[in-house]
Each structure stands twice: as C-alpha cells, then as structure tokens.
Design an enzyme around this catalytic site. Sequence first.
Site, PDB file in Angstrom:
ATOM      1  N   CYS A 100       3.462  13.173  53.502  1.00  0.00           N
ATOM      2  CA  CYS A 100       2.248  14.017  53.823  1.00  0.00           C
ATOM      3  C   CYS A 100       1.450  13.824  52.554  1.00  0.00           C
ATOM      4  O   CYS A 100       0.841  12.733  51.486  1.00  0.00           O
ATOM      5  CB  CYS A 100       2.001  14.999  53.979  1.00  0.00           C
ATOM      6  SG  CYS A 100       0.477  16.118  54.478  1.00  0.00           S
ATOM      7  N   HIS A 101       0.847  15.093  51.079  1.00  0.00           N
ATOM      8  CA  HIS A 101      -0.172  15.094  49.945  1.00  0.00           C
ATOM      9  C   HIS A 101       1.555  14.560  49.178  1.00  0.00           C
ATOM     10  O   HIS A 101       0.691  14.876  47.422  1.00  0.00           O
ATOM     11  CB  HIS A 101      -0.680  16.069  49.392  1.00  0.00           C
ATOM     12  CG  HIS A 101      -1.628  15.737  50.712  1.00  0.00           C
ATOM     13  ND1 HIS A 101      -1.983  16.232  51.727  1.00  0.00           N
ATOM     14  CD2 HIS A 101      -2.910  15.610  50.359  1.00  0.00           C
ATOM     15  CE1 HIS A 101      -3.038  15.905  52.512  1.00  0.00           C
ATOM     16  NE2 HIS A 101      -4.101  16.018  51.452  1.00  0.00           N
TER      17      HIS A 101
END
Lengths: 166, 166
Positions: A100-101
């Site tokens: 994800c991030h």
Amino acid sequence: MKALVFGADGFEDLELFYPYHRLKEEGITTHVASMKKGPITGKHGYEITADIAFKDVNSADYDIIVISGGKGPEKMRLDKDALEIVKNFFKKNKPVASICHGPQVLVSADVIKGRKATCWIGIRDDIIAAGAQYEDSEVVVDGNLVSSRNPGDLHAFGREMIKLLK
Amino acid sequence: MKALVFGADGFEDLELFYPYHRLKEEGITTHVASMKKGPITGKHGYEITADIAFKDVNSADYDIIVISGGKGPEKMRLDKDALEIVKNFFKKNKPVASICHGPQVLVSADVIKGRKATCWIGIRDDIIAAGAQYEDSEVVVDGNLVSSRNPGDLHAFGREMIKLLK
C-alpha cells in the site's frame, strides 16, 4: 527466525495484522517497531503495542521487515533510524515486504530505483519518479522485495512474503 | 477445495479477514455467506460482499466452514439455514473453525455438547451450559472442530484451521 513489522499511528489495520499473525503462525518471533515503544492505533481503531523504537533496532537481529500501509509510512519515512534499517536490509539483500503506502519509506530510503514494485495507486507516480518499475499486480516480487497494492491483495502478499523466508 | 466464511453485519473485522485471506493464500476458493447476498460491514468499518445467502448454500460444495466472531453470530444463529449447514458439517465430520462469539452458532445448532472448545470469555458460561468442555487456550482442536478466543489468537487459529485441510 525474527521478523520486524513497521507500524505507526494511522496504520492500515489489516495490512499490519495480517502479516503480523501470518509470521507468528509460522512460529516466527515478530516484533512491531515504531518511532517509539508503546501503543499505536490503526485507521480502523485497532491498537497494538510497538515492542521497540526504530533507534533501538539492531538490523542483524531480524530476518525480514514488513512495512504496513495506511497513514503510517508518511511518519516512518521521517525517522532516519527507520530508513537506516531499510537501507541495511537492502544492502544485505534480506527480505523486505511492503504494502500500500509502505513504498513511501522505500522512496525515502532511496532503495527502489530500478526495482520492480507495486503500491497503492495514489502513490504510483511517486515510486515511478523515484525510479521504480511499477506494475499493477496483486503482488510483485523482485529479489528480496515483495510488494502489494491494498488490503484485497493480502492473500498474495502473505504467500510471497512467507516464500522469501523458506 | 472450497471454503465458506460465515459473516454478518457487526462481524469482528480481523476474525473474518484473517481466515478469509489465509484460505485464499492456500489457493482455496473462499466464499462469504450471510443471511443474504450483498455487502456486510464489520465493527471496525471494513466492508465485504457476501457471495451467497445461507439458504442457497449446498453444504456438499464446501470443505470447511469458518464462523467469524463479533456481533455476527447473534444474527447467524437465528437463521435456520445457517444452522442446517453447521449440523451437516458436524454430521459428516467436516472441518469447522469458530472464533470468539462464533460458538453461539454452534450452541444454537446443538453440536457443541461433549466437545472441547474455547470462545470469547463473555460467552464461556453459555457454551459450558450447552455441554461443551471449555478450555482457556489460544486454540482448541477437537476432531473436526477448531476454536479460538479472540483476535489475538488468530495466528494459532489460522495454523490449526489450515492443518485440518491437509
């Protein structure tokens, strides 16, 4: 074998807890690392205690890093000790899993250039600008690096993360 | 191989998503069943789509049931088709994994009598009253039945759940 899961307030709950329990399921001692020891809280309200601060981590003690997503990576990437751990893992070609991030931390540690990777679509252009070869796949494996896009990819992320340890 | 994960609004998010992704990680086709098809929402706000309604399930199509916890089981236990699926699995000695409040469904299906099991401590006395032999352990395995207490046990729950399929 020992694993270190990176987290910080605002972590994406499933993206921290799935790899955390999955590593423990394999019998691997799993610690959570953050800017400081103590409780951290996810976006969805789950709490977990960080066992160790980044500054106190001896990279040689651990066999894999998992960088959880959500709002945590924008905080972790400002911690020079977190970046040193990541650089050390890449230097030694030890497993790093990032979802994800999570790749925001890889960008700041300057380790993603020339590597195949994926991430949350909202930071796609940042990892491309940092020199990554972005792929829109549920999981991308490039040497020591496993990456996934979002919580819906956790089954594939877990599978490839565990494979790196075998 | 196919798996069926029982869920309903108010499900405990980690207790549904950990086994869901874990089963998919093994390459197992995994469907979510609820009172009706369509989106259901967890206590912590995660959403997932129920693929099938209990009334449309053919038990013979599936190899394992996982009953997630939280507020879902108090709803599932009122659905006679959900109870029929559970009874069928016990009759055929097929794997059933149940965590937290999940055993409320086992009580209503009248399948827990004489079985070793664990559960969320708040419903401990209910499973004892229904004839279960309660144990305060992270995971209890008794034949086809795997049970755990809470989200902190998911690593052990996952490990024993997968073992039942091997």
